[in-house]
Every structure is written in structure tokens, then in C-alpha cells.
Design a protein around this motif. Structure first.
Motif, PDB file in Angstrom:
ATOM      1  N   ARG A 212       0.870  -1.183   0.000  1.00 54.87           N
ATOM      2  CA  ARG A 212       0.000   0.000   0.000  1.00 54.87           C
ATOM      3  C   ARG A 212       0.910   1.237   0.000  1.00 54.87           C
ATOM      4  NH1 ARG A 212      -5.239  -0.562   1.184  1.00 54.87           N
ATOM      5  NH2 ARG A 212      -5.342   1.463   2.224  1.00 54.87           N
ATOM      6  N   VAL A 213       0.900   1.951  -1.125  1.00 61.03           N
ATOM      7  CA  VAL A 213       1.831   3.046  -1.367  1.00 61.03           C
ATOM      8  C   VAL A 213       1.064   4.360  -1.377  1.00 61.03           C
ATOM      9  CG1 VAL A 213       3.585   3.982  -2.952  1.00 61.03           C
ATOM     10  CG2 VAL A 213       3.279   1.496  -2.730  1.00 61.03           C
ATOM     11  N   ALA A 214       1.686   5.389  -0.820  1.00 65.26           N
ATOM     12  CA  ALA A 214       1.129   6.740  -0.836  1.00 65.26           C
ATOM     13  C   ALA A 214       2.194   7.697  -1.342  1.00 65.26           C
ATOM     14  CB  ALA A 214       0.654   7.162   0.564  1.00 65.26           C
ATOM     15  N   GLY A 215       1.806   8.624  -2.194  1.00 63.35           N
ATOM     16  CA  GLY A 215       2.711   9.628  -2.710  1.00 63.35           C
ATOM     17  C   GLY A 215       2.634  10.909  -1.896  1.00 63.35           C
ATOM     18  N   VAL A 216       3.783  11.464  -1.544  1.00 62.00           N
ATOM     19  CA  VAL A 216       3.868  12.651  -0.699  1.00 62.00           C
ATOM     20  C   VAL A 216       4.546  13.756  -1.507  1.00 62.00           C
ATOM     21  CG1 VAL A 216       4.667  13.612   1.476  1.00 62.00           C
ATOM     22  CG2 VAL A 216       4.049  11.197   1.341  1.00 62.00           C
ATOM     23  N   ALA A 227      -1.349  11.516  -1.362  1.00 62.52           N
ATOM     24  CA  ALA A 227      -2.359  10.809  -2.154  1.00 62.52           C
ATOM     25  C   ALA A 227      -2.296   9.339  -1.788  1.00 62.52           C
ATOM     26  CB  ALA A 227      -2.123  11.005  -3.650  1.00 62.52           C
ATOM     27  N   GLY A 228      -3.347   8.821  -1.136  1.00 62.40           N
ATOM     28  CA  GLY A 228      -3.370   7.454  -0.658  1.00 62.40           C
ATOM     29  C   GLY A 228      -3.821   6.465  -1.702  1.00 62.40           C
ATOM     30  N   PRO A 229      -3.822   5.164  -1.358  1.00 64.03           N
ATOM     31  CA  PRO A 229      -4.146   4.127  -2.349  1.00 64.03           C
ATOM     32  C   PRO A 229      -5.628   3.933  -2.588  1.00 64.03           C
ATOM     33  CG  PRO A 229      -3.544   3.122  -0.270  1.00 64.03           C
ATOM     34  CD  PRO A 229      -3.373   4.600  -0.079  1.00 64.03           C
ATOM     35  N   ILE A 312      -0.754   2.047   5.464  1.00 63.46           N
ATOM     36  CA  ILE A 312       0.153   2.366   4.364  1.00 63.46           C
ATOM     37  C   ILE A 312       1.573   2.011   4.799  1.00 63.46           C
ATOM     38  CG2 ILE A 312       1.098   4.243   2.963  1.00 63.46           C
ATOM     39  CD1 ILE A 312      -1.612   5.597   3.175  1.00 63.46           C
ATOM     40  N   GLY A 313       2.256   1.184   4.034  1.00 61.80           N
ATOM     41  CA  GLY A 313       3.575   0.703   4.408  1.00 61.80           C
ATOM     42  C   GLY A 313       4.714   1.347   3.652  1.00 61.80           C
ATOM     43  N   THR A 314       4.430   2.115   2.597  1.00 61.24           N
ATOM     44  CA  THR A 314       5.480   2.747   1.799  1.00 61.24           C
ATOM     45  C   THR A 314       5.067   4.166   1.466  1.00 61.24           C
ATOM     46  OG1 THR A 314       6.074   0.610   0.810  1.00 61.24           O
ATOM     47  CG2 THR A 314       6.899   2.602  -0.271  1.00 61.24           C
ATOM     48  N   LEU A 315       5.955   5.116   1.759  1.00 58.89           N
ATOM     49  CA  LEU A 315       5.742   6.513   1.400  1.00 58.89           C
ATOM     50  C   LEU A 315       6.763   6.892   0.335  1.00 58.89           C
ATOM     51  CD1 LEU A 315       5.197   8.255   4.871  1.00 58.89           C
ATOM     52  CD2 LEU A 315       3.463   7.625   3.191  1.00 58.89           C
ATOM     53  N   VAL A 316       6.268   7.293  -0.823  1.00 54.17           N
ATOM     54  CA  VAL A 316       7.123   7.768  -1.910  1.00 54.17           C
ATOM     55  C   VAL A 316       7.100   9.293  -1.859  1.00 54.17           C
ATOM     56  CG1 VAL A 316       7.584   7.700  -4.375  1.00 54.17           C
ATOM     57  CG2 VAL A 316       6.531   5.735  -3.252  1.00 54.17           C
ATOM     58  N   VAL A 317       8.232   9.893  -1.515  1.00 56.08           N
ATOM     59  CA  VAL A 317       8.320  11.324  -1.265  1.00 56.08           C
ATOM     60  C   VAL A 317       9.089  11.973  -2.401  1.00 56.08           C
ATOM     61  CG1 VAL A 317       9.043  13.109   0.363  1.00 56.08           C
ATOM     62  CG2 VAL A 317       8.301  10.874   1.201  1.00 56.08           C
ATOM     63  N   ASP A 350      12.411  10.181  10.007  1.00 55.99           N
ATOM     64  CA  ASP A 350      12.586   9.644  11.360  1.00 55.99           C
ATOM     65  C   ASP A 350      11.299   9.048  11.898  1.00 55.99           C
ATOM     66  OD1 ASP A 350      15.190  10.440  11.274  1.00 55.99           O
ATOM     67  OD2 ASP A 350      14.845  12.340  12.289  1.00 55.99           O
ATOM     68  N   LYS A 351      10.192   9.742  11.708  1.00 57.57           N
ATOM     69  CA  LYS A 351       8.921   9.248  12.229  1.00 57.57           C
ATOM     70  C   LYS A 351       8.437   8.029  11.452  1.00 57.57           C
ATOM     71  CE  LYS A 351       7.460  13.579  14.291  1.00 57.57           C
ATOM     72  NZ  LYS A 351       8.871  13.965  14.486  1.00 57.57           N
ATOM     73  N   ALA A 352       8.739   7.970  10.153  1.00 62.89           N
ATOM     74  CA  ALA A 352       8.385   6.778   9.377  1.00 62.89           C
ATOM     75  C   ALA A 352       9.201   5.573   9.824  1.00 62.89           C
ATOM     76  CB  ALA A 352       8.597   7.046   7.888  1.00 62.89           C
ATOM     77  N   GLU A 353      10.485   5.774  10.124  1.00 59.13           N
ATOM     78  CA  GLU A 353      11.316   4.674  10.633  1.00 59.13           C
ATOM     79  C   GLU A 353      10.763   4.130  11.938  1.00 59.13           C
ATOM     80  OE1 GLU A 353      14.152   3.105   9.852  1.00 59.13           O
ATOM     81  OE2 GLU A 353      14.713   4.073   7.971  1.00 59.13           O
ATOM     82  N   GLN A 354      10.378   5.015  12.830  1.00 58.14           N
ATOM     83  CA  GLN A 354       9.871   4.560  14.124  1.00 58.14           C
ATOM     84  C   GLN A 354       8.533   3.859  13.988  1.00 58.14           C
ATOM     85  OE1 GLN A 354       9.919   7.622  17.064  1.00 58.14           O
ATOM     86  NE2 GLN A 354       8.947   6.358  18.642  1.00 58.14           N
ATOM     87  N   ALA A 355       7.726   4.248  13.017  1.00 49.78           N
ATOM     88  CA  ALA A 355       6.423   3.607  12.814  1.00 49.78           C
ATOM     89  C   ALA A 355       6.509   2.348  11.963  1.00 49.78           C
ATOM     90  CB  ALA A 355       5.450   4.596  12.161  1.00 49.78           C
ATOM     91  N   GLY A 356       7.695   1.999  11.468  1.00 46.42           N
ATOM     92  CA  GLY A 356       7.835   0.798  10.644  1.00 46.42           C
ATOM     93  C   GLY A 356       7.368   0.994   9.220  1.00 46.42           C
ATOM     94  N   ILE A 357       7.414   2.217   8.707  1.00 43.06           N
ATOM     95  CA  ILE A 357       6.982   2.534   7.346  1.00 43.06           C
ATOM     96  C   ILE A 357       8.214   2.835   6.509  1.00 43.06           C
ATOM     97  CG2 ILE A 357       5.626   4.117   5.925  1.00 43.06           C
ATOM     98  CD1 ILE A 357       3.787   4.557   8.264  1.00 43.06           C
ATOM     99  N   ALA A 358       8.298   2.231   5.328  1.00 46.32           N
ATOM    100  CA  ALA A 358       9.415   2.477   4.422  1.00 46.32           C
ATOM    101  C   ALA A 358       9.219   3.812   3.716  1.00 46.32           C
ATOM    102  CB  ALA A 358       9.530   1.349   3.402  1.00 46.32           C
ATOM    103  N   LEU A 359      10.301   4.542   3.523  1.00 46.41           N
ATOM    104  CA  LEU A 359      10.252   5.837   2.852  1.00 46.41           C
ATOM    105  C   LEU A 359      11.254   5.842   1.710  1.00 46.41           C
ATOM    106  CD1 LEU A 359       9.699   9.260   4.417  1.00 46.41           C
ATOM    107  CD2 LEU A 359      11.636   9.014   2.865  1.00 46.41           C
ATOM    108  N   VAL A 360      10.783   6.270   0.537  1.00 45.89           N
ATOM    109  CA  VAL A 360      11.591   6.284  -0.677  1.00 45.89           C
ATOM    110  C   VAL A 360      11.572   7.696  -1.242  1.00 45.89           C
ATOM    111  CG1 VAL A 360      11.930   5.295  -2.972  1.00 45.89           C
ATOM    112  CG2 VAL A 360      10.991   3.889  -1.135  1.00 45.89           C
TER     113      VAL A 360
END
Length: 492
Positions: A212-216, A227-229, A312-317, A350-360
Motif C-alpha cells: 500500500r503506497v502513498a505519494g507525498v 495521495a493514498g491508495p 500504508i507501508g510505503t511513502l514515496v516522497v 525519522d517518524k516513518a522509521e519509528q512507525a515501521g513505514i518504508a520511505l523512498v
């Protein structure tokens, strides 16, 4: 190095390790806490910072002397510690060996980081060469004592113990604290407390899904547009941050005009009055930075909470830092300079790392001028409304960028992206800033148009005639005009 990954700390600029001990992943996070100290304690703390600056200056002078004589510089941490031991105790006042070694470690890390950058072809990288009057002092676990809001800093042998009182409770359990750093910023003393924070664990079936990917899309007007999935979107407004930046810039210009007449001539020593003006200026600059940093942390936390609630497990920034060096006029250059995009992305990371969410991070070039429906390039709109001249699609420009960013990967290729959000959630960041709420009017602002002189804002929420209550006025009935000198409380 197996099992160790380097990430950036939340409130510091150095790299810190992330450890996986087999039970759960642990991250290092840093919180800044103020100090409530007496004049004597403040003098002793400044003595430690000055002594740390002397250690830094000694390392610079030693290597400068060796370079002039054709000798190899001493830059290794162990070699620097041996030179420190040869100096003997009491050389740097009350600063003990632990605090002095933390400065030497900083010097060694900076030297080797510069050497690596120059080896990679970055010729503009410079080795440490500037002396500093005050240097941060770091103490590691086992050398300090943390008892509630009281902190004992280690002092050299023969000196009285130094206990300081913290302005607030440390947000981490004492057993998780790994180091404390004494720092100085804007006329105030702080302590950076670094602790091991475990990564969030979720019940089975509620953990973030990496598919589940969201664009930031980060921006100036809106710090984050997501924009969520599932056709859902999030827009975080940065109106309070922009107001704080605008008012701070206006006040800075007034101060600069007033300081021109009082500034000393080149080569002339400043007076006591001039030193007070400079201290006041540094204090206001530091306060402005703290306010903006806190608001950006709130914006990033809003995005992570929204993503966790939707698994959502992946944030594409989108990373806009590749175009920040382009000149676009003095006004836009000033906006970009006050944007602090590096800190904004670091907070989200940092907050995504602590929440277990991958950031790209991906390149965001062209995402705000591409239609998410027909995928064709259109002229970039000058306002927040995006309209495609080919297929007739229209929507929020920042959410259009977020939907297009979700289709990209670090390699530059595009994939099947998220649909344009239909359900949009609006949030604001910076509730602590003056003027963000109706009851917290910023005293630096001039009164609104239509407000009588001397009448505080807001004057009256809704004027009524004597003997009538608000229940007698329905929405279908015409509303009487406001009285002269009074302003209604309206959304704006």
C-alpha cells in the motif's frame, strides 16, 4: 557492521546507528531539553563549552603545525586521545577526559567524512579549519546521572559536582537514555538527550502493508500533500508557518534598519549596547527556528498517523532539492530559503522509521504539471487548481503531484499509481504559533481592517439587539449588519 544501519537523528545533524538485537528494532532519537540553572551553574556550563572549544582549537593548531613541517596530520581518534593523555590532567579546566574525547571524536569524524567526499570527486569539501569559541560536549551512558529532572554532569577531578535542573521531564525512560550533550544556541543552554526508542509493533493484521503506497508532495504552502491508495488524500496546511516566517522577516528588516546607525565601524570594537542588540537578535532568530522546527515535526507526525490508520507501508516522497539552486527572483529565493526542506524531509523520515513505514525519495520534476488521468503534460497552473486542457480533469495541484509521485520509483520509471483522491482530509500544522488560533492573536500583527482603534480583537463574535437572543436569528433570515467599530468572528 552486520545488522547496523545508519539513520539521521531527530534533532541533531550526526549519524546514529539503528540496532536490531533480535527482539525488536531500536532507533536512536534525540530530544532537546532546556535548563533552569543559577548564575553560578550557568558560568560553569559555559566554562565547559569554552574548554571544549580550546580542545578543538588545539587539534587544529597541532595539525597546522605538522602540515607546515611536512608531517602527516594526526586525525585518528585513538591517536588524538593519546595526544590528549600526554597533555596531562587539568589542562582544560573543569572539562574531564570524557567531554574532551567527545570533541576529538567529532573532529576525527569530520576529517574522515571530508576525505571521503573529496575522494568521490567533491573538490569543494573542506577539512576542519575554523576555530570555535563554544563547542558542544557529549557524555555517554555511565558517565552522567539522570534523576528525574536533575542531571549531574561529569567534571574533572578535584572540582565540585555539577548538578543542573531540566526545564521539563525527559520524554524517554531513564534506562533508554544513552547520551546527553550540552549545547548552546541563541543565548540559551540546552541538553540534547539521546535514547534508544523501539520501533512500533502492531497486532497481527494491523501492521503497515508495504504494497500500500502513498505519494507525498512536499511544498511551501502545504508542507505535505499525500495521495493514498484508496482514493483518500491528506493536505496539511502550513499557513501558520508562513505567517510566522513572514512576520519574522518583517521584524528582521526593521531591526536591521535600526542597527545600521548603531553598528561599529570596521575594525572598531563593539560597545556594550551593540553586544546587547546582537544578543537580542540571536535570541529572536533561535526562537523563530524552534517554532518552525516544532511545526514541521507536527506536520510530519500528522502524515504518519494518517498513514498508520490506513495501513500504508510505503511513502514515496518527492525530493525537490535538486532544483533549489536555480535562481527564480529574490522573492521566491527567500521563500525557498525559509522552507527548510531538509529538516522537513528528515522529520518525516525519522517518524516513518519509528512507525515501521518504508520511505523512498524520488525526483519530483514534472509531477505538478502532469495530468493523473491522461498522463499528459500541461502548463503548470499558477494557483492551487489543476485543470487539464485535454481531458478536462481538475483537482488540487498538490494532490495531483502526490498522485504522480506515487507512480514513480527511485530508478526513474513509472508504475501503476494511485487514483486521484476523492475523500480529502485537511489538517493544520503549528497550533502553538502565535496567531494560529482565534484566541491567540499575534501581538506583532496590525489590527484588522474595520476594527476600531483601542478595541481588542476579536471585538464581538456576533452583535445582537438588546432583548434578543441568538436563537431568534435563523440561517434563513437576513443577518443585521455589524455595528461600527466591531468585527464579526469569521473563518479566514
Amino acid at each position: 557492521m552486520e545488522g547496523r544501519v545508519f539513520v539521521v537523528g531527530a534533532c541533531c545533524n550526526h549519524l546514529v546507528p539503528r540496532r536490531d538485537d533480535g527482539v525488536g528494532r531500536v532507533l536512536l532519537r534525540t530530544a532537546r531539553v532546556g535548563l533552569r540553572i543559577s548564575a553560578g551553574q550557568r558560568r560553569r556550563c559555559f566554562g565547559l563549552l569554552v574548554a571544549a572549544g580550546d580542545v578543538w582549537a588545539c587539534a587544529l593548531d597541532m595539525n597546522r603545525w605538522r602540515r607546515q613541517r611536512g608531517l602527516r596530520p594526526i586525525v585518528g581518534y585513538q591517536a588524538l586521545c593519546r595526544e590528549l593523555s600526554a597533555a596531562g590532567p587539568g589542562t582544560f579546566g573543569e572539562l574531564d577526559s570524557v567531554g574532551a574525547r567527545s570533541v576529538l571524536r567529532r573532529y576525527s569524524d569530520a576529517w574522515f567524512a571530508t576525505a571521503k567526499r573529496r575522494k568521490d570527486g567533491e573538490e569543494t569539501a573542506r577539512y576542519p579549519r575554523r576555530k570555535r569559541r563554544l563547542m558542544p560536549v557529549r557524555y555517554y551512558h555511565g558517565t552522567f546521572t539522570l534523576d528525574g529532572q536533575r542531571l549531574r554532569l561529569p567534571i574533572g577531578r578535584g572540582s565540585a559536582p555539577l548538578w543542573v535542573r531540566l526545564a521539563r521531564q525527559v520524554p524517554y525512560p531513564p534506562e533508554q537514555v544513552r547520551s546527553v550533550t550540552l549545547v548552546y544556541e541563541g543565548g540559551r543552554l540546552f541538553v540534547d538527550v539521546t535514547a534508544e526508542v523501539p520501533v512500533t509493533t502492531y497486532p497481527s493484521g494491523q501492521e503497515p502493508d508495504t504494497h500500500r503506497v502513498a505519494g507525498v508532495d512536499p511544498g511551501v504552502i502545504h508542507p505535505f500533500a499525500v495521495a493514498g491508495p484508496d482514493g483518500e488524500g491528506l493536505v496539511v496546511s502550513g499557513r501558520a508557518i508562513r505567517a510566522e516566517t513572514h512576520l519574522h522577516l518583517k521584524d528582521t528588516k526593521h531591526r536591521q534598519r535600526a542597527m545600521v546607525q548603531r553598528a561599529p565601524n570596521p575594525g572598531q570594537a563593539g560597545s556594550r549596547r551593540w553586544r546587547k542588540i546582537r544578543a537580542r537578535q540571536r535570541k529572536l532568530e533561535a526562537r523563530h527556528k524552534r517554532r518552525v522546527r516544532q511545526a514541521q515535526h507536527e506536520a510530519a507526525e500528522t502524515v504518519i498517523d494518517w498513514a498508520v490508520a490506513r495501513r500504508i507501508g510505503t511513502l514515496v516522497v518527492g525530493d525537490p532539492r535538486g532544483v533549489l539552486a536555480l535562481k527564480a527572483g529574490r522573492r521566491h529565493n527567500q521563500r525557498v530559503q525559509a522552507w527548510r526542506i531538509g529538516h522537513l524531509i528528515r522529520c518525516l523520515t525519522d517518524k516513518a522509521e519509528q512507525a515501521g513505514i518504508a520511505l523512498v525519495l524520488v525526483d519530483e520534476r514534472g509531477t505538478s504539471s502532469t495530468c493523473p488521468a491522461c498522463h499528459r503534460r500541461v502548463p503548470k497552473p499558477s494557483n492551487r487548481n489543476f485543470t487539464c486542457i485535454r481531458c478536462g480533469f481538475s483537482g488540487h495541484r498538490d494532490l495531483v503531484g502526490g498522485a504522480n509521485i506515487a507512480r514513480r520509483d527511485p530508478g526513474g520509471t513509472t508504475t501503476t499509481g494511485n487514483p486521484f483522491p476523492v475523500v480529502i482530509t485537511h489538517r493544520r500544522a503549528g497550533r502553538h504559533l502565535p496567531g494560529a488560533g482565534r484566541s491567540r492573536r499575534d501581538p506583532r500583527r496590525s489590527p484588522h481592517h474595520g476594527t476600531a482603534p483601542g478595541v481588542p480583537w476579536p471585538a464581538v463574535a456576533r452583535p445582537t439587539r438588546s432583548g434578543e437572543s441568538l436563537a431568534h436569528h435563523s440561517e434563513d433570515q437576513p443577518t443585521p449588519p455589524p455595528q461600527r467599530g466591531k468585527r464579526w468572528l469569521t473563518r479566514h
